[in-house]
Each structure stands twice: as structure tokens, then as C-alpha cells.
Design a protein around this motif. Sequence first.
Motif, PDB file in Angstrom:
ATOM      1  N   ILE A  19      57.889  33.216  34.740  1.00 61.51           N
ATOM      2  CA  ILE A  19      57.661  34.349  35.634  1.00 61.51           C
ATOM      3  C   ILE A  19      57.855  35.595  34.802  1.00 61.51           C
ATOM      4  O   ILE A  19      58.874  35.737  34.125  1.00 61.51           O
ATOM      5  CB  ILE A  19      58.656  34.366  36.794  1.00 61.51           C
ATOM      6  CG1 ILE A  19      58.517  33.104  37.620  1.00 61.51           C
ATOM      7  CG2 ILE A  19      58.423  35.577  37.676  1.00 61.51           C
ATOM      8  CD1 ILE A  19      59.645  32.909  38.577  1.00 61.51           C
ATOM      9  N   GLY A  20      56.904  36.489  34.876  1.00 57.85           N
ATOM     10  CA  GLY A  20      57.012  37.665  34.030  1.00 57.85           C
ATOM     11  C   GLY A  20      57.054  37.187  32.600  1.00 57.85           C
ATOM     12  O   GLY A  20      56.344  36.278  32.225  1.00 57.85           O
ATOM     13  N   GLY A  21      57.904  37.761  31.796  1.00 52.43           N
ATOM     14  CA  GLY A  21      57.971  37.325  30.411  1.00 52.43           C
ATOM     15  C   GLY A  21      59.013  36.249  30.175  1.00 52.43           C
ATOM     16  O   GLY A  21      59.280  35.894  29.046  1.00 52.43           O
ATOM     17  N   PHE A  33      41.582  40.540  35.389  1.00 51.17           N
ATOM     18  CA  PHE A  33      41.755  39.107  35.087  1.00 51.17           C
ATOM     19  C   PHE A  33      42.177  38.983  33.641  1.00 51.17           C
ATOM     20  O   PHE A  33      41.536  39.524  32.753  1.00 51.17           O
ATOM     21  CB  PHE A  33      40.431  38.355  35.267  1.00 51.17           C
ATOM     22  CG  PHE A  33      40.004  38.237  36.689  1.00 51.17           C
ATOM     23  CD1 PHE A  33      39.455  39.336  37.346  1.00 51.17           C
ATOM     24  CD2 PHE A  33      40.154  37.058  37.381  1.00 51.17           C
ATOM     25  CE1 PHE A  33      39.061  39.235  38.665  1.00 51.17           C
ATOM     26  CE2 PHE A  33      39.756  36.948  38.698  1.00 51.17           C
ATOM     27  CZ  PHE A  33      39.203  38.050  39.347  1.00 51.17           C
ATOM     28  N   GLU A  34      43.264  38.235  33.404  1.00 47.87           N
ATOM     29  CA  GLU A  34      43.672  37.973  32.020  1.00 47.87           C
ATOM     30  C   GLU A  34      43.702  36.471  31.817  1.00 47.87           C
ATOM     31  O   GLU A  34      44.393  35.758  32.524  1.00 47.87           O
ATOM     32  CB  GLU A  34      45.058  38.559  31.758  1.00 47.87           C
ATOM     33  CG  GLU A  34      45.039  40.061  31.697  1.00 47.87           C
ATOM     34  CD  GLU A  34      46.432  40.622  31.705  1.00 47.87           C
ATOM     35  OE1 GLU A  34      47.113  40.498  30.675  1.00 47.87           O
ATOM     36  OE2 GLU A  34      46.841  41.161  32.743  1.00 47.87           O
ATOM     37  N   SER A  58      54.278  43.631  35.601  1.00 54.74           N
ATOM     38  CA  SER A  58      53.077  43.947  34.854  1.00 54.74           C
ATOM     39  C   SER A  58      53.343  45.036  33.834  1.00 54.74           C
ATOM     40  O   SER A  58      52.704  45.114  32.815  1.00 54.74           O
ATOM     41  CB  SER A  58      51.967  44.373  35.790  1.00 54.74           C
ATOM     42  OG  SER A  58      52.348  45.562  36.423  1.00 54.74           O
ATOM     43  N   SER A  59      54.330  45.869  34.097  1.00 57.64           N
ATOM     44  CA  SER A  59      54.557  46.908  33.114  1.00 57.64           C
ATOM     45  C   SER A  59      55.317  46.366  31.923  1.00 57.64           C
ATOM     46  O   SER A  59      55.527  47.045  30.947  1.00 57.64           O
ATOM     47  CB  SER A  59      55.284  48.092  33.737  1.00 57.64           C
ATOM     48  OG  SER A  59      56.436  47.632  34.359  1.00 57.64           O
ATOM     49  N   ASN A 103      49.702  34.388  38.977  1.00 56.44           N
ATOM     50  CA  ASN A 103      49.613  33.915  37.618  1.00 56.44           C
ATOM     51  C   ASN A 103      49.665  32.408  37.690  1.00 56.44           C
ATOM     52  O   ASN A 103      50.676  31.828  38.014  1.00 56.44           O
ATOM     53  CB  ASN A 103      50.792  34.471  36.827  1.00 56.44           C
ATOM     54  CG  ASN A 103      50.655  34.177  35.359  1.00 56.44           C
ATOM     55  OD1 ASN A 103      49.801  33.385  34.949  1.00 56.44           O
ATOM     56  ND2 ASN A 103      51.479  34.805  34.561  1.00 56.44           N
ATOM     57  N   GLY A 104      48.553  31.757  37.460  1.00 56.01           N
ATOM     58  CA  GLY A 104      48.564  30.301  37.570  1.00 56.01           C
ATOM     59  C   GLY A 104      47.667  29.686  36.528  1.00 56.01           C
ATOM     60  O   GLY A 104      46.593  30.211  36.236  1.00 56.01           O
TER      61      GLY A 104
END
Lengths: 438, 895
Positions: A53-55, B699-700, B607-608, B676-677
Motif C-alpha cells: 500500500i503506498g510505498g 493510468f500507471e 500519490s504525492s 492499485n491492483g
Amino acid sequence: MPVAASAIYFLNLRGDVLINRTYRDDVGGNMVDAFRTHIMQTKELGNCPVRQIGGCSFVYMRISNVYIVIVVSSNANVACGFKFVVEAVALFKSYFGGAFDEDAIRNNFVLIYELLDEIMDFGYPQNLSPEILKLYITQEGVRSPFSSKPKDKPVPNATLQVTGAVGWRREGLAYKKNEVFLDIVESVNLLMSSKGNVLRCDVTGKVLMKCFLSGMPDLKLGLNDKIGLEKESEMKSRPAKSGKTIELDDVTFHQCVNLTRFNSEKTVSFVPPDGEFELMKYRITEGVNLPFRVLPTIKELGRTRMEVNVKVKSVFGAKMFALGVVVKIPVPKQTAKTNFQVTTGRAKYNPSIDCLVWKIRKFPGQTESTLSAEIELISTMGEKKSWTRPPIQMEFQVPMFTASGLRVRFLKVWEKSGYNTVEWVRYITKAGSYEIRC
Amino acid sequence: MSGHDSKYFSTTKKGEIPELKEELNSQYKDKRKDAVKKVIAAMTVGKDVSSLFTDVVNCMQTENLELKKLVYLYLINYAKSQPDLAILAVNTFVKDSQDPNPLIRALAVRTMGCIRVDKITEYLCDPLQKCLKDDDPYVRKTAAICVAKLFDINAELVEDRGFLEALKDLISDNNPMVVANAVAALAEIQENSTSPIFEINSTTLTKLLTALNECTEWGQVFILDALSRYKAADPREAENIVERVTPRLQHANCAVVLSAVKMILQQMELITSTDVIRNLCKKMAPPLVTLLSAEPEIQYVALRNINLIVQKRPTILAHEIKVFFCKYNDPIYVKMEKLEIMIKLASDRNIDQVLLEFKEYATEVDVDFVRKAVRAIGRCAIKLERAAERCISVLLELIKIKVNYVVQEAIIVIKDIFRRYPNTYESIIATLCESLDTLDEPEAKASMIWIIGEYAERIDNADELLESFLESFPEEPAQVQLQLLTATVKLFLKKPTEGPQEMIQIVLNNATVETDNPDLRDRAYIYWRLLSTDPEAAKDVVLAEKPVITDDSNQLDPSLLDELLANISTLSSVYHKPPEAFVTRLKTTVQKTEDEDFAEGSETGYSSGNPVDSAASPPATTGNIHPAGRQPAPAPAVPAPVPDLLGDLMGLDNAAIVPVDEPTAPSGPPLPVVVNGQGLQISAQLTRRDGQVFYSMLFENNSQVVLDGFMIQFNKNTFGLAAAGPLQIPPLHPGTSARTMLPMVLFQNMSVGPPSSALQVAVKNNQQPVLYFTDKIILHALFGEDGRMERGTFLETWRSLPDSNEVQKEFPGITITSVESTIELLAAFNMFFIAKRKNGSQDVIYLSAKVPRDVPFLIELTAMVGQPGLKCAVKTPSPEIAPFFFEAVELLFKA
């Protein structure tokens, strides 16, 4: 990178932090919030024990009513992380004397902090042997063995022992009576089809040892395994004695066993830790003697009635007997009424697990016992989805029986003072996951 | 015996902090110690006790080791927030590092290394230098790790002060644990440094292999992991290494076993003798199997690794398929992985047994597992030609059970089987057609329609079957519409009679005039033109022979596989991603900004953390951690014509043709990550531009495969938001990203029931399963440009609405800095200023806005400039949407 953790959290089932320790700076202090909102509250908890999750990655397991969560942000060694958690819990248990749960953590938080500081440094696991740690991390904690006050009796070389080659045994032990207890505990895992074909069957065994030996003894264990015997006869250049030999599929050893020597000479030699430990584990798939055969017949009579007939046969020696036999026979959720007869033991319908639970306290060898039941179901509207028929599960213990046929041939003890030892050996076979599809 | 520490968690009625302060300064030792325990207890439950810093540090000078440890623990936690006060502790640290007791010396160095305060670090160097040469191995092993800590704080200092040389000397130490820790430290430093620091040559190799026999289980892991990078000079050396490592396979510690396997697999690459290889494969199988009797979590790690190992060396476990049979009580994550490995190990020899298992699983309770089991049968059929028939008969048996999701899943895989073995198993079509009415999932429907179209000439009533779908054509999902179109054309080409001719007209009309989906329209026009100009050519194109498919799903690319195998037992091997794909965090300076983001607890914090967004931050000191997948997308490559399973025309399926009306390179402000999957990360937010609502999406692709054919679908929602056109995303190569603005329409698919701000979205592509996520509808994206009201109208409307239509909420956390900037901010989001007035020291602002379908929104904001606290009242004919408005206010002001 063998780093196992950047931080470790102990949470209760509500997600409150019971204790936490950050080992590295690369994870934020409130990453545990992310765990709570993205894993605990989403019911995805049971889906996968490693999540990103996240980083950050979360590596977690549940033990009794506690979640132990490892947080990392690098490419950590997960196997190392999980094993560390397992060992750490064993260590805590050995300190608290048994249970590991929320209350135990709260009651020992100072000790746990102290241990967490000791057993992991910068994310690298250090020595986790309870035996050695107890030398200088004491439960009472009031006296430190190194306190410079003369009245405290210091343990002379604790630090050498922590780091020493025999990092699991302390020196200077003395017992009046030197004794070794060996327990061979085997779990039989079985998956049988409804037609009685064995789909999968194996035995996972453990050799548990309890040592009360003085000094620094060298031990050697001999089993009736084929490779070991062959190697032995080869070395003594005389033919192997006849008798039953068994083939071990795999063995793993406690860290005290000299693996290089096992590899070359096939002998199990070691300096044991003091007290109780698991010397080795083994797995056998060939020639397993199943202690019980189960023959189920289940008939669905229309939509509201079922007939269940289960016959259990014991196939071990007539002089032996099994204890605590439990047979769990699944029934549909909509069971309304059950009616049954058993030839031995007692049976009960347990609606909370949707099973008929049949208990037999003592089950002699070479006998059989049956349960026949009639089950009435509530007729449900529509829903044609058929009942999925989970497997019948069985629990039991058979003392003095090994499903694999494994025997201890000898246990030799050498110590420079040359004392005599008394060795005790016990065998027991238990049910692992003993499942019969029906 | 058990402790009774829980009493320290109980709080007293009196002010806690002052009371603790008093106790910390008590003259009685025991009381002080209890007080420190209470402080630690408070710290544990998350209370801020940093204000007690000086008082706690005063307790540091103590004989009592337990107390000292607690104080040190406190220091580790709070030194960063009180760097100036932390300096108070330095003296004690330095003194402790010279204590006669080795435990205290080690403790001091260990703790100092954990305190990341520059001033303390300066003082760490001298004690550390001494401790690295200490007589006691316990101190040396602690000092070795401390060098790695120092390197993480200040790499230059480590190099300047010669710590690296001292650390390298420790590799030759006579104590195995010191060696192991030194190896761990050096390996870590090497990983974060570009210059060669720790290179393993044959001398170190021998030394370390010898140490392997003596050190603790964890030390063995450190050494094996470090050595797995070593490249043997020739096959003989490789064999020698392997011989020294194989005894580790018998270790009870799973981490030791996996690291040993990793190392053996690495060396096997060099070994040429087939006998040796065969022998090694034989030796590795039992320990791998034994891992499956460990705790389920460890089993999971083992299974993910075994998945990789069997791809590289299938022989190792070729005979062990039985151990992967699922137990009824296995956790679902273990079952899923076992299933995957069973498919990989399935062969002509064991397929009967495997099929029996799959059939058993297909009747279990967990829907996902059941589906996967059904799919597994199909994959085996595609993989094993000789077993295909048996697989099909199992699938038919399952269809007969008539469990809806089993049937649908079976039809999807049978379609693939038809593709793989054309003209072989068509006899079963009749059975499939029986289930036609029960199909409700788009993929199953599309598959069934494809089958009907493909075999139209053998199905007597193909036209009737297709016709039954045509009625609902406009309501069908795009996937089904596309298949219906193609199938009807096929039918017409095969049976050019009156019925099909009528049908094709209906379909073409529907697909060109009635639809706003450009994919569908384009495809329909192509067919139309083909049919009208040259029906024979149309036949050649539409009914052309299709390339044969193979089952390569979940097969990794060989170079990636090798990289993952070099990372056995790590997260990388569990995720099946190379480390740089998920180790995105850069150390040191970048770290700080991230922490602050998290501190706000905002959703967008994740996201940041994206290093591209924080590109302004100073360059990181660490060299080789690449934030892969975060770089701006390279120019999109020409989309390769992917052979489509459904055999559609010229790869026209879905979104393979990329329109260029939107820039594909990321631009604009960062979007919140919504999902995120499987390596696909989607960030999205509703926005408004030029009077139109857009769904701005990023989209990444962090997975290993090219993703294409993106489609989006919105669930029914309160405002009936739906996509106004198809999602236009070019094929995404691994590590690239694409941004799009999806135009949205309102009131297309309204949900009934109470209003909700949830926007449920499903995104799919050709490679991955459907990704579902829930986003929030932000109300201010819906406010219309026509929301301005005359003052009089405003007052009138306000009065005409009953008081029950007024809803209020206070936002204690929001501070208004000036009235003008607030008005400006809100105007940008179509909330129009009407009037303002002063009420004592408070400012009151009135605004108006309009939500679609002309629902007026009258807003009153009350706040004191410069003071936290904002009161917001709205009056509207539909007060049920007011809560969304408050969410919007919160978002706007927090930003």
C-alpha cells in the motif's frame, strides 16, 4: 537484502497498537493507519498476508487475538520476516510461560520492548534463543547481571555465549540426575476420496527433546531410516541388520545439529540446548500405516431428508488403543432435526459448525464402530444450489504407535566427565489434517 | 509467571503530564522507574509525551539496566522532534560506550545509531571506532550493524572516517556472528552505493562459506543472501560452492532453506554436467515440499517462490503434484497459489488426477476459488492436447450442475478451447446453448455469442439465438455489442438468407446511428463498407483462419524470471515484480516531505509519495534505486496488433487504435490514487472544464506486461454519471503511464435509493481481470456555470424554502484567511458570490450555485477571518445532497 523489517507492530483485533518498534527510518510513523484503513477495515485481511500500500509493504500474521504486522519499504526478505515473527512469538511465550495474547502483551510490555531491542537490530534478526537471552534479560528486570554493584552475581560471559558458536546452550549446567526425554510425535495427513482412494497421504513427524544434562554433552541419535543405516553399515563395512527400515522424504534440523556432518556421514550429532526443544522434523510419504479407515455413505433422500452412515475402523495393533477420537461429519446448514445411533461413544449435532460431532474416548485397535443418522432438513424456497459437502474430519491420538514405522535405535551421550544418562523414548501418532471426502 | 505491566496503562484523573513530570523528578528510584514505564506506556498508545523530554533524559544516568533501556527507547522515539534537547543525552552515551559492562557499551552504540540527529551523529564516530575493535564480540557485532545505520544517515562520514575498512576487517573476525553482521552491513551499504565497496572474491567466498557452518540461523541467511550475488568463475567452482551450500537445505529455518535454494539456482546456471544438475534438482525438491507444512503465511511465500522455480526448472517438482492438492481448510491465498502451480505441473501423466481435484474444487464455497478452478480446467485443455477431451467432459459435467457462475466461467474457457482446437469439439454446442438464458456476465455472454457466430453454419437456429440478443442490443455492455456485431456479420456471410439480412440491418443501424461508442461505430462502418463493396472480400476477411492460441497466461518473460529468481525469498519474488518496480521510496531528503503528507492523514498522501511529483526536492543520495514506472511515459510505441482471443478483425477490438486528441504524457496536478491492483495503478478525480464534467484519469502500468484494450464502466449512481464516450488509453507498456480526460454525461444511469457520493467504477483491459473501485463524486465538479442568481431571486428562494430544507455543518479545522480569496476560490468552482455582511467579528458570505437539473443551492458561510472554524449552511430543494456539498467544502478548503 536480508533485512526483515523496518518496523513491527502488534495490534489487537480492533486495530489498536499494543506495542510497536521502529527499526528503520524509511517507513512513516503512521503507516499503521494505512494498514487499518486499507486492510483491516476492508475485509481483505484474510486474502493475502503480504500486501503493498503506498510505498510500503505489509507482511502480517495473526496469532491468537493479536496481529503482528511488519512494515518495510525495501525489497525485504519476507521468509526471514515471517520466520522472525514465529520465533519471536515462541520466545515471548517462553518468557511469559505459555499464552501469547493481547493481555500478555499489555502485562509484559516493558519486557517485550527490551526483547525487541535485543532480537533485532536495524531490521536484521539477531540471536533469538530463549535459553541465552534469559541469561541477561531477566523477567523481573530489577537486577541486571552486569550491574556493577558487587552483591549481584554476574553471569560471567553472557555476551560470549550470545555470539558463540554454541549460541543456544549456556555453560556450567549441572544436574544431579542426567536425563533425556525423547518424544516422537507424528501427524498423519490424509486426503481420501469418497470412494476410499487415498489422494494424498503423508506423515510429518517431530522429534521433541527434553534435556537435563550437565556440562557440554555431545549427542548422537540413530533412527531406523534407510539412508542412515546404509551409510553406517558402509562405514563399518558390515552388512546392515535386517529389520524394518523406512525412507525419510525430507528432514530438517534444529540449528544445533551439525548439517555438514549429516550431509557427509548421515549421522545426527549435536550439542543440545538445555530444556525442551524440537530437534528435527521429517516427512514421509511412502509406506504410511493409516491408523483409521473411514467409510461414509451419505444418501440424500429427496429435498428434506438425508441418511448418513459412517463406519470407522481402527487398523493398528489390537493391543494398542487410540484416545480422544473425534469424527466431525458435516451436515447441511438447513438441518432441522437429527436422529442417530452410535455403537460406541457419544454423538451430538453442533449447529455452530454444521457438523455431527462424534466422540469416542478410547478406541481399541482392530475394532470398528459405526454411526448411523437420519437428518431432516428445512425445505428452503428456490435456491437450487446444492450442498457442497465438506469433507469428514477426524482427530485422534494413538500412543506408542508411529504411522511411519520410525524407531529410535540409539541415543548416545558423551560428556567429558563421563556421567551416565537415562534416556526415555515415547511415541505418539496424532491426526494432522485427516480428511475424507463424502 | 507473567508480568503486571498493564497497570501502567491506566490513567489517573489528575492532569497526566504534570503528574508524570512530578514522579519523574521524584527522589525515590522506584517511583522514577515506574514513572518512566508510564511514559513508555503512554507513548505506546499514541499519546504525545515529548514534553517530558528533559525529565526523562534526567533519568538516564542510572545503574539500572532496565530503566536505562526504557529511557533509550524514549530517546529513539522523540530525539528527532527535540534535536536541541537530545544533545543532553550525548554525554551519557559517550560515557556508557566506555562502560566496563559490554552489554552497556553495545546498548549505547546501538541506540546512538538509531537517533538520527546530526549533532548526535557527530559524537557517534569516536565510540563507534572503538567499539568496532572492542574485545567483546557482542559489542563488535552491534558496532558492525551500526556502521550501516551511520551510512544511512551520512554516507560521506562513513567513508571519510574509514569505517568501511574497519567493517571489511570484521569479515575475518574469529566470531561467526560478528562476521554475519558485518556481511549484512556491507551488503546493504553496497546496495545503496554506486562505487564498489563489497566485492566478493574467492578468498572472501571461502571465508564466508566456512563461517556459514558456525553462525546462527539468521547469520546464515545474511551470508547466503550476500553470496548469491557471487558469479563463479567456472563450472567447477560453481559445483564446489553448491556442495558447500546444499547441507543448508536441511535447516529448520525456512529463510535459510530459501536463501540456499536461491544460491544453488544461481550457481546451477553455470554448471554444465547434466548429472550434477539432475542430482541437485532431486535434492531441492524435498525441502521445498517441506516448506508447505509451515505456517500458512510461510507456505504462501514458499508457493510464490515455487511458482517461479517451476517455470525455470519444471523437473524439480514434476513428480510432486500431489503435495499441491488443496486442503479444505487451507486459507484462500494458499489455495489460489496451489492451483496455479498445479496447472503448471499438470502433464499427460497426472492429468486425470488433477482433473478430479479441479472438479472437486469447482463445487466448493468460495466463488473466486471455484471460478479459478473452472478456468484451470480450460487452461489444462489448452496446454495438453491429448487431455483436451477429458477436460471438456469435466466442464460439461460442471455445466450440468447449473450453478450460475460455474456455467458462465465454463463457457468462457470453452470458447478458448474452441479457438485452440478448431473444428474438433463442436458437438457440445447444443449443451452450451441450453444455458443461454442464464448468462448475465458480459464476458460469458460475449463468449457465447462468439461461439454462435463462429459456428453459425452448424447451429440450425443460430439466427434465432442471435436474434434473442438483438432486442436488448442498446443496453448491452460494449464487449457484448462488439461480439453481437461480429457474430451477426459472420452469420450473414455464412447464411445469406432473408432472416440474417434483416438482422444485419438492425445491428448495423444500431451500431452506427444509435451508438456513441466510436469503437463499435468504426467496426460497424468497416463491416458495412466491406459488405456493400465486395462480399467475397468480406468473407475472406471476416471468416479468415485465426492463429492458434497457447496458454501462456501467468508465464513470465525469461529475463524477468531470472531477475526474480535472483531475488528468491524477498518481496520481489512474492509480488513477481522486479524490486525497482515497487521500491519507490528514495531515502533521506525526499523522505521528509512524505512524512508530512502522511501526517495530514489525507487520502492523497499516497500519490504525492510519487517521486515525480516531488521532483523539486533535492536529488537523493542513494544511487541505484530507480523509481521505475514513475518516469514520464516514453512516446507510445506503435500498438502491436495483438492477436485477439475472439478473433476479431484487424485488432480493431476495443481501444487498440489510439486517437490523438488527448496528450498521453502526464501533466497537470497529481490525482488521488483510487486503486492499485495487479500492478495497474489508477488515479482519478472528477473535474469540470469548459462547462463539461470530465473524469480525469491517470493510468500507471507497474506490471510486467503491455496492457491494452482498456474499458470503463460506471455503476448506477445518484447523479447518473456515465462515460460519454469510450475510454481512450493507448497500449500501456510496462513502466509507462497515460493520462486521459474522459467526458462524462449526467443522468444516464441513475441509481434509486438514498443519495450517496459513491461512484463505483470498473476498469478492465485485455490482460487483467476487471478492477473495481469506488471513487467519490465531488459535488463542485457538477456545479453549473449558470448558477448565478440575482440578489432578489436569492432572497426570494431562501424565503420560499421551508426551514427543514436548511442543513448546517461546522468545520472547526478550516481557517479562512481572507474573504476575497475565499470568494475567488469558490467562484472558480461555479459558486457565485451574492452578498456579504459582518456579524460582530464574523464575516458572513452568501453564495449561490446550481446542480444539474436546475436544483438551486443557497449557501451561507460564517467564519472569523484568521481564526479556525467555519460554519456552513445550505438551503436547497434537495437537502439530501447537502452532505456531499460539505465534503466538497472540506476538500476545497483543505487543498
